[in-house]
Scaffold this active site. Structure first.
Site, PDB file in Angstrom:
ATOM      1  N   LYS A  33       0.841  -1.191   0.000  1.00 24.90           N
ATOM      2  CA  LYS A  33       0.000   0.000   0.000  1.00 24.90           C
ATOM      3  C   LYS A  33       0.874   1.238   0.000  1.00 24.90           C
ATOM      4  CE  LYS A  33      -2.454   1.673   3.679  1.00 24.90           C
ATOM      5  NZ  LYS A  33      -2.407   3.145   3.685  1.00 24.90           N
ATOM      6  N   ASP A  60      -3.384   4.307  -2.035  1.00 24.75           N
ATOM      7  CA  ASP A  60      -4.357   4.727  -1.013  1.00 24.75           C
ATOM      8  C   ASP A  60      -4.341   6.254  -0.882  1.00 24.75           C
ATOM      9  OD1 ASP A  60      -5.969   4.877   1.260  1.00 24.75           O
ATOM     10  OD2 ASP A  60      -4.373   4.274   2.635  1.00 24.75           O
ATOM     11  N   LYS A  62      -7.344   8.071  -0.996  1.00 26.43           N
ATOM     12  CA  LYS A  62      -8.635   8.448  -0.365  1.00 26.43           C
ATOM     13  C   LYS A  62      -9.214   9.748  -0.930  1.00 26.43           C
ATOM     14  CE  LYS A  62      -7.677   6.292   4.121  1.00 26.43           C
ATOM     15  NZ  LYS A  62      -6.223   6.032   4.074  1.00 26.43           N
ATOM     16  N   ASP A  65     -13.705  14.698  -3.653  1.00 26.60           N
ATOM     17  CA  ASP A  65     -13.786  16.001  -4.316  1.00 26.60           C
ATOM     18  C   ASP A  65     -15.027  16.008  -5.216  1.00 26.60           C
ATOM     19  OD1 ASP A  65     -13.096  18.546  -5.418  1.00 26.60           O
ATOM     20  OD2 ASP A  65     -10.980  18.089  -5.163  1.00 26.60           O
ATOM     21  N   PRO A  67     -17.289  15.457  -8.529  1.00 26.28           N
ATOM     22  CA  PRO A  67     -17.183  14.335  -9.480  1.00 26.28           C
ATOM     23  C   PRO A  67     -16.227  14.584 -10.641  1.00 26.28           C
ATOM     24  CG  PRO A  67     -19.463  14.634  -8.832  1.00 26.28           C
ATOM     25  CD  PRO A  67     -18.700  15.763  -8.202  1.00 26.28           C
ATOM     26  N   THR A  69     -13.536  16.458 -10.902  1.00 33.46           N
ATOM     27  CA  THR A  69     -12.130  16.424 -10.473  1.00 33.46           C
ATOM     28  C   THR A  69     -11.690  14.995 -10.175  1.00 33.46           C
ATOM     29  OG1 THR A  69     -12.346  18.641  -9.568  1.00 33.46           O
ATOM     30  CG2 THR A  69     -10.518  17.338  -8.730  1.00 33.46           C
ATOM     31  N   THR A 123     -10.963   3.632  10.445  1.00 31.78           N
ATOM     32  CA  THR A 123     -10.857   2.749  11.622  1.00 31.78           C
ATOM     33  C   THR A 123     -10.376   3.502  12.862  1.00 31.78           C
ATOM     34  OG1 THR A 123      -8.822   2.002  10.561  1.00 31.78           O
ATOM     35  CG2 THR A 123     -10.640   0.465  10.564  1.00 31.78           C
ATOM     36  N   ARG A 185      -3.857  -5.913  14.228  1.00 37.16           N
ATOM     37  CA  ARG A 185      -2.788  -5.979  15.225  1.00 37.16           C
ATOM     38  C   ARG A 185      -2.566  -7.410  15.668  1.00 37.16           C
ATOM     39  NH1 ARG A 185      -2.144  -1.783  13.436  1.00 37.16           N
ATOM     40  NH2 ARG A 185      -1.915   0.256  14.403  1.00 37.16           N
ATOM     41  N   GLY A 214       0.157  -2.331   8.855  1.00 44.50           N
ATOM     42  CA  GLY A 214       1.129  -1.253   8.765  1.00 44.50           C
ATOM     43  C   GLY A 214       2.199  -1.416   9.811  1.00 44.50           C
ATOM     44  N   ARG A 215       2.043  -0.663  10.897  1.00 48.15           N
ATOM     45  CA  ARG A 215       3.096  -0.581  11.903  1.00 48.15           C
ATOM     46  C   ARG A 215       3.494  -1.926  12.515  1.00 48.15           C
ATOM     47  NH1 ARG A 215       0.099   4.619  14.295  1.00 48.15           N
ATOM     48  NH2 ARG A 215      -1.572   3.435  13.283  1.00 48.15           N
TER      49      ARG A 215
END
Ligand code: C5P
Length: 235
Positions: A33, A60, A62, A65, A67, A69, A123, A185, A214-215
């Site tokens: 990602k 990703d 997200k 804006d 439509p 654009t 989340t 996690r 991720g982390r």
């Protein structure tokens, strides 16, 4: 179904990406990602760099804006050959339909258009924040489901949601509708800013299509070991 693992490379620049990728065995094809932090720093070149090394890319960004654009922006994204991208369902049905049109227009001849999914509720959003700041009453899961249904109506391929919503998303929108779930996690890991976290195993039980880590992986001393552990947990 066994979910696929997507690694969220929330890293500052290409050097950090290279250092991270080098911790995996040569030839290991990953689903990565690329988010705002990395993309805004390195631009489309980072996508090309990773694609050339055989990795799949979830871009990703997200979007949210008007439509027109979003349609034009999605045209640009499709030309990069990413595998998956996203926008905020809160931008509405027209915006989501325009996004698909843009992706179709921008996909090079002979290739398939990137899949597109919508963010429902982040989340990191708690019920209190949703109720008091967004002004949306009720439970987060209800709101996420409402956005999921709208995304389905607009023709999207799925949604980003928490593991806790994946089951109801599939019940409402069909098994083939993607439920991509961040907030994953491992047992004993720090939740950081996420409020609705779950383990990989629970993600599988609830029917996640993609588990975004991720982390838990990027901050690990040995990312490949954690990656393999997650694979074993969901095998
Ligand atoms: O480090 P962690 O596992 O919390 O990373 C989760 C990733 O998923 C981050 O890149 C975050 O931007 C992304 N994400 C999220 N919640 C959403 C959508 C995306 O946490 N609803």
């Amino acid at each position: 179904m066994t979910p696929e693992i997507i690694i969220a490379m929330d890293l500052p620049n290409k050097a950090a990406v290279e250092a991270f990728i080098n911790k995996f065995p040569e030839g290991e094809s990953l689903y990565l990602k690329v988010g705002m932090e990395l993309y805004y720093k390195e631009g489309p070149a980072i996508v090309t760099y990773l694609k050339e090394r055989g990795h799949r890319i979830f871009l990703d960004l997200k979007m949210h804006d008007i439509p027109n654009t979003v349609r034009s922006a999605m045209r640009s994204i499709a030309s990069l050959g990413v595998d998956l991208t996203n926008l905020h369902a809160a931008g509405g049905k027209k915006m989501m339909e325009a996004a698909i049109e843009g992706l179709v227009e921008g996909t090079p001849e002979g290739q398939t258009r990137p899949q597109i999914i919508a963010v429902t509720q982040l989340t990191s959003t708690s019920k209190e924040v949703m109720n008091n700041e967004q002004g949306i009453p009720g439970e987060v899961a209800e709101s996420a489901l409402k956005w999921a249904k709208l995304s389905k109506e607009a023709g999207l391929d799925g949604v980003v949601c928490s593991v806790h919503e994946a089951r109801s998303v599939h019940e409402a929108c069909g098994e083939g509708f993607i439920a991509l779930t961040p907030g994953i996690r491992l047992e004993g890991d720090d939740a950081h800013d996420q409020t609705r976290v779950a383990t990989p195993k629970f993600g599988k039980e609830e029917g996640s299509t993609y588990l975004v880590l991720g982390r838990s992986i990027t901050l690990a001393e040995n990312p490949f070991e954690v990656y393999q552990k997650v694979q074993a947990d969901i095998a």
